[in-house]
Enzyme design. Structure first.
Site, mmCIF file in Angstrom:
data_model
loop_
_atom_site.group_PDB
_atom_site.id
_atom_site.type_symbol
_atom_site.label_atom_id
_atom_site.label_comp_id
_atom_site.label_asym_id
_atom_site.label_seq_id
_atom_site.Cartn_x
_atom_site.Cartn_y
_atom_site.Cartn_z
ATOM 1 C CB THR A 124 28.894 29.130 73.361
ATOM 2 O OG1 THR A 124 30.200 28.689 73.697
ATOM 3 C CG2 THR A 124 28.282 28.188 72.348
ATOM 4 C CD GLU A 158 34.842 28.210 80.867
ATOM 5 O OE1 GLU A 158 33.668 28.155 80.528
ATOM 6 O OE2 GLU A 158 35.430 27.340 81.511
ATOM 7 C CB THR A 171 35.902 22.347 73.876
ATOM 8 O OG1 THR A 171 35.705 21.646 75.056
ATOM 9 C CG2 THR A 171 37.214 23.078 73.918
ATOM 10 C CB THR A 201 18.529 25.262 86.371
ATOM 11 O OG1 THR A 201 19.145 25.187 87.649
ATOM 12 C CG2 THR A 201 18.213 23.881 85.894
ATOM 13 C CG ASN A 257 33.705 26.323 84.685
ATOM 14 O OD1 ASN A 257 32.980 25.915 83.790
ATOM 15 N ND2 ASN A 257 34.846 26.935 84.464
ATOM 16 C CE LYS A 281 32.643 27.341 71.163
ATOM 17 N NZ LYS A 281 31.688 26.695 72.089
#
Lengths: 413, 413
Positions: A154, A277, A191, A413, A408, A180
């Protein structure tokens, strides 16, 4: 002598596997989003799934399948929609996905396992699934591992793939894996997924046990942000196509296979931590001197998961106080007067008291490690001894940077 | 009818207490760094101390004192040096500090308790202690609570103080408290200290039990970054100077006193969470429907401690997926189809599935709460129900911002 060698090919490196990865329209970006791993013959199958009470329908589906039948031929994985928090309709979607694939492959539906990753609360786009499944099957290939590993990611920055080979009965036995994960990730992304294939011949019970132990020493020993996803899963297939004798009990061959499996899992787990991240470096915490492996693991994971330790390493700060404090609160009893902490080559605490050390050199060590993070696989190594016991363990994580907050704190949206 | 009213005076609001806070030179900044709380008469004393294996010498000293003797007259607290990781010399320093104070006050050394906060690994500056202790005692006053609360803080942005009063036997009974804490804080600074005084008359055993329960429902229910400090402690003195009858067993009066004690502890605990490093708002998580209070507390603390939830709230993101995922991984069994989540007035999940809600209004709600964080005490309220049980609990925390990383990635030097 090396026990095994690294080879190319990921999950299609072992004999008797094909894979594919295509874009069918689950992701708005148009990137690959549907993956398939297929064994030519029925393979022994085992899984390790999230302990979360909030679980993807795909997780429940595959867990249920593996309870009834310890074998499988195919793993179907979509990215983009997590199929979590989707209720009864989510279950119908999962069942229809498996049916579509079974029909297209001409195999029994019971031989299909499912996994999903993506936005929690979103149903799988079944229109895209219906129109894309024949394309996915048509793309199956002996070189399809890379395509599959692309389709399961992702927000990961890099693909995670590995294959190892060793000899049993003078014949090559291989284990391949793709994964992943990079934090519980971006707006509601989920995750960690890992798929392992091997051509070893092994009994279902042994394979399941091995997979659990290897997961504990790899995927369960990494932390990016302490958040577990509803979609976490590790599935392992063993199809016996190496034509070596069947491993049906503990012993030398079982140990060798488990060691190689653990190496594959650790490679993938470290790749996930390194791709955490906002991470600028990989952190490895080795704990020794505990009464047992479990206690050592608890201390190692607490240190590598500490926000203060992670932020200090991001700031290139050789801050032994935070490492000691994290060890102290891990819930494991130890005598603080025996605590010993080493950062890289720098011994910074012994007998529970701080030592003089070359601070500038230690800062330089932390700086170097970070620069190499994506290049040579350099790591920040923290070694902690908490006593005289034989228990030891290793955990991996990454530092905590401004980018973690940036990634994060964006709107969903 | 109000059970109690808020009054001024902090720890010197109850009858028979004096306090002082002065600068003796522990902090380089020259700010107040030594505090004293003194009861005119011997007071029942109880304490709750860090569970960390890495403990300040002051913690071990006070814990040991309270094991032998359940009463005390004075609490001496220095800030600047944590006296943690200081070995045998640290023990000698603690003992000398207590001796100096006992001599200056003309009381038995056994009636003195110690606490420290500051840089881990640093000894107390004994030169400053020796030359400053008479000044500290000379400054003792019935209005000294503010000075003491100033002297125990390190990087806190605001003082934390409260006093409440209620009637027992038609006479006023008071509880006062001061605290410090804002994350495990700045280069190696240590977390949380709280000192409570009351003029209630109570038996040692009941007072200790009350203090533990109140701590569990307040200080043990907040999290800023999940890191526990080696110096955490809560000490409560009860000197009986209200001249009300002695509370020696469970019953109405004991319940009333405990309720007021819990209110004092919760006020201080929330003030610590609100002053969390880099925080822009206070988050309150209420969990209901669990099988018991412990399970509810575990879920509440996991949600309020989740980096992903904290970062989402900093980003004003009504991200129910992260709240649900955190609840799911809390280690408490529940049926995900019963999960219900409300953010402020917005019901965002019911029966385990997301609902449509006014996203812009929810974002505005998150924005408003943060602006009021230091002003009216506005909070982000998250209500989660996990089933049909009677267990409920509340936990408090704060959001995760760029400033947390900034504060914690600075060098120690």
């Amino acid at each position: 002598m090396t026990k095994w060698q690294e080879i190319t090919g990921g999950v299609t490196a072992p004999k008797g596997y094909q894979a594919s990865g295509v874009s069918v329209g689950f992701k708005r970006s148009g990137r690959p989003d549907l993956a398939l791993i297929l064994s030519d013959v029925e393979a022994i199958a085992a899984g390790v799934f999230t302990n979360s009470q909030m679980r993807s329908v795909s997780i429940d589906y595959s867990r249920q399948r593996l309870r009834i039948k310890h074998s499988a031929r195919a793993i179907l994985c979509n990215s983009g929609q997590a199929n979590t928090g989707t209720g009864k309709q989510g279950i119908l979607d999962a069942e229809e996905s498996a049916q579509l694939l079974a029909k297209e492959l001409g195999i029994d539906i019971e031989l299909i396992l499912l996994a999903s990753t993506g936005v929690i609360g979103q149903r799988i786009n079944m229109g895209a699934m219906r129109s894309g499944i024949n394309y996915l099957v048509a793309e199956l290939s002996k070189d399809g591992s890379d395509a599959a590993s692309q389709a399961i990611i992702t927000t990961d920055l890099v693909k995670k793939s590995i294959a190892l080979e060793m000899m049993i009965d003078d014949r090559p036995v291989r284990i391949g894996g793709i994964a992943k994960g990079s934090g519980m990730i971006h707006p509601n992304m989920a995750t960690m997924l890992a798929f392992i294939t091997t051509d070893a011949a092994i009994s279902p019970h042994l394979w399941q046990e091995m997979l659990i132990r290897s997961a504990n020493r790899s995927f369960n020993s990494i932390t990016v942000d302490g958040d577990t996803s509803p979609n976490d899963c590790l599935i392992g297939l063993a199809n016996g196509q190496s034509r070596t004798h069947a491993i049906t009990e503990k012993g030398k061959d079982a140990d060798k296979l488990e060691e190689m499996l653990t190496a594959v899992c650790q490679h993938l787990a470290k790749a996930i931590a390194r791709d955490g991240e906002g991470a600028t470096c990989l952190i490895e915490v080795q704990v020794t001197g505990a009464v047992n492996e479990k206690s050592a693991c608890q201390v190692a994971k607490t240190i590598v998961g500490s926000s203060l330790v992670k932020a200090a390493i991001f700031g290139r700060d050789p801050n032994w106080g935070r490492i000691a404090a994290a060890a102290g609160r891990a819930g494991v009893q130890f005598d603080q007067d025996l605590l010993r902490i080493q950062l890289g080559d720098f011994l910074i605490m012994e007998n529970g008291q701080p030592l003089e050390f070359d601070r500038m050199a230690a800062i330089a060590y932390l700086g170097q490690a970070s620069q190499g993070a994506y290049l040579q696989g350099d790591i920040v190594l923290i070694q902690v001894s908490i006593g005289h016991g034989c228990g030891k363990s290793v955990a991996w994580g990454c530092d905590l940077s401004y980018d973690y907050i940036k990634i994060n704190s964006n709107y969903t949206t």
